[in-house]
Write an enzyme that holds these catalytic residues in place. Structure first.
Site, short mmCIF file in Angstrom:
data_model
loop_
_atom_site.label_atom_id
_atom_site.label_comp_id
_atom_site.label_asym_id
_atom_site.label_seq_id
_atom_site.Cartn_x
_atom_site.Cartn_y
_atom_site.Cartn_z
CB SER A 156 -0.95 -0.05 1.20
OG SER A 156 -1.91 0.98 1.15
CG ASP B 242 6.86 4.76 -11.62
OD1 ASP B 242 7.50 3.72 -11.88
OD2 ASP B 242 5.62 4.78 -11.50
CE LYS C 239 -4.70 -2.61 1.02
NZ LYS C 239 -4.87 -1.17 0.78
#
Length: 546
Positions: free
Chosen positions: A289, A300, A314
């Site tokens: 999460s 990223d 998740k």
């Protein structure tokens, strides 16, 4: 006028199927609510035994929500302390972990500076009663619930230590568990911050820890953020943690769900603390999460090297929504997407196999995305580390000792005999300590079956089935004896593995969680790999595609 009428007719024709579908869905909801209410009423009026209305309804609600996903839950008013614990990391209680061994309940670990610790409770104390009510036959959940309560109220525990019984009365407090359990320096002038939960103020505490490391160690070459075993928490805290090393107005995470007005794009909003220092983030299969938002967005944006094992996967977002009578529901309302555009959700709860189990996203549906520097990353299976670290499995004897809580029991004995020990970074399991542990185990039971033993047993069965036992019996018995003699040496053969567990259990008795973490810094394979990468600018930049 004709054009207007034609346009209106076309619009009505386009909307008609949608309105019809909505009416059908509304009818289905009304019909099934009526059926459910009648089943509930009929059961209550006709069932042979008395039916507890609240319990029956909670069972029905839980069964319905179980068909959705594990994160959509209903909390009656009586469970509000659990909700508070999940969201804020706070609860009213005494501040101690407990565990069960057989029929007995023991104190596992009093948290530093909290009521249990201040009152002198020690790991290994057996809890005999809470407020005069015996713990016999009670579960850890029962005893934990009895020990919790509103801050300022008292609770009396009947304890047993070293064969002596005594009472302790504690005043409950508002327990706020620290989300940053440790920060400090590791070798190579590398900073280290351990974040256990994304509860309220997590970002503030991480930022403060980082600022303090920079202030106290101006020659710091890099920083490690440890998110291993961190199951997540508040999304806004994750965004603000990324912001520590990323400039303002960068997209960190976007949520998309059924209600468009709730879809949000969360961006960094503050000045970064440091845009240039090399960063490594540690993750494992239990990082989930919010941990994946931080590690995935930094990956990223090519702002950190991710090290360890693939994360949990998740990519779902929950909101806590108010319900009647002071109850609440935690509902999955959207999925989140990190800067490359990928969603890392690994399990598709809308698809089930023949046994009703949710299935993982198949490889054929996984999509490739690009980081800012053009590196390829994928959706659908968590965050894949840039540098994967191999972790040897614990030996079978180590697992058996752990499951039987023999590390815990020996540490209780050790503390009685040793009032003080060396600092966490200097304490080691010496030959004398290890030999004492082996002696301690001499009359303890910790059976375990090895793969070799299973093979020998299988050879016996096959030899009997194929009528070779007369010729092979002597050789098989000789093999079994040889193996039994070899198995006796498992404690020495796996000394390094066992010693790490033993060291950790002893350190936490003297120095709490901080001591356990500090003692492991020198030989933790993930930390060692992170130090190696952060100490090598060429390798760090190569991994990030700089």
């Amino acid at each position: 006028m004709k054009k207007t009428l034609v346009s209106l007719c076309l619009l009505l024709l386009c909307l008609a199927p949608r309105l019809h579908a909505q009416n059908d869905k509304g009818f289905e909801i009304s019909k099934n609510l009526e059926i459910f209410a009648n089943v509930y009423k009929t059961l209550h009026m006709n069932y042979v035994d008395d039916v507890d209305p609240g319990k029956a309804m909670k069972t029905a609600i839980d069964a319905m929500l179980a068909s959705m996903d594990p994160y959509t839950n209903y909390f009656p008013e009586s469970d509000m302390e659990d909700v508070k614990m999940q969201v804020l990391g706070q609860y009213g209680g005494v501040g101690s972990l407990i565990h069960q061994e057989g029929k007995n309940i023991y104190v596992s670990e009093p948290y530093e500076g909290l009521p249990a610790d201040k009152a002198g409770l020690k790991a290994g104390d057996r809890i005999l009663a809470v407020n005069g009510e015996s713990t016999e036959g009670k579960s850890t959940a029962d005893v934990s619930s009895a020990m919790r309560g509103q801050a300022g109220t008292t609770v009396t525990l009947r304890l047993e230590r070293d064969g002596k019984e005594f009472d302790v009365t504690l005043t409950r407090a508002e327990i706020h568990l620290p989300n940053v359990s440790y920060s400090g320096m590791v070798k190579g002038n590398i900073g280290y911050i351990r974040l256990d939960e994304f509860t309220q103020d997590a970002a503030k505490n991480v930022r403060e820890a980082f600022k303090n490391l920079k202030r106290d160690h101006p020659d710091m070459k890099g920083v490690i953020l440890d998110l291993r075993n961190n199951g997540g928490g508040l999304m806004n805290e994750a965004v603000d943690i990324v912001n520590i090393w990323v400039k303002p107005n960068e997209l960190v995470v976007e949520t998309k769900g059924k209600i468009a007005s709730r879809n949000i794009k969360s961006r960094t909003r503050l000045a970064a603390e440091d845009l240039n220092i090399p960063v490594a983030v540690l993750i494992n299969e239990h990082s989930a999460s919010a941990s994946e938002i931080v590690s995935g967005s930094l990956q990223d944006l090519d702002r950190a090297v991710i090290i360890g094992d693939r994360s949990y996967g998740k990519g779902l977002v929950q909101n806590i929504l108010p319900m009647p009578y002071n109850s609440q529901m935690k509902v999955t309302v959207s999925k989140y997407f990190i800067p490359s555009g990928r969603c890392i959700q690994a399990i598709d709860y809308s698809r089930r196999d023949e046994n009703g189990r949710a299935v993982k996203v198949p490889d054929s549906l996984k999509t490739a995305f690009k980081t800012r520097n053009g590196r390829t990353v994928y959706d659908g299976f968590g965050i894949e580390p840039d540098v994967e670290v191999e972790h040897p499995n614990s030996s079978l004897v180590t697992v058996a000792l752990y499951n039987k809580r023999l590390f815990f029991s020996y540490a209780t004995k050790f503390v009685r005999e040793h009032p003080t020990i060396a600092s966490p970074r200097e304490f080691t399991i010496t030959d004398d300590i290890y030999q004492d542990f082996v002696s301690f185990l001499s009359d303890k039971s910790y059976e375990y079956t090895t793969y070799t033993e299973r093979l020998l047993e299988e050879m016996h069965k096959v030899a009997e089935e194929e009528n070779y036992m007369d010729e092979m019996k002597q050789q098989l018995e000789s093999l079994e004896k040889t193996f039994k003699d070899a198995k006796k040496a498992d404690l020495m053969r796996n000394r390094e593995d066992i010693s790490q567990y033993l060291r950790d259990e002893i350190l936490v008795r003297y120095y709490y969680q901080k001591g356990r973490i500090e003692g492991s810094l020198a030989d933790d394979p993930d930390i060692l790999k992170a130090v190696e990468v952060l100490s090598n600018p060429e390798e760090y930049n190569r991994i990030l595609g700089n």
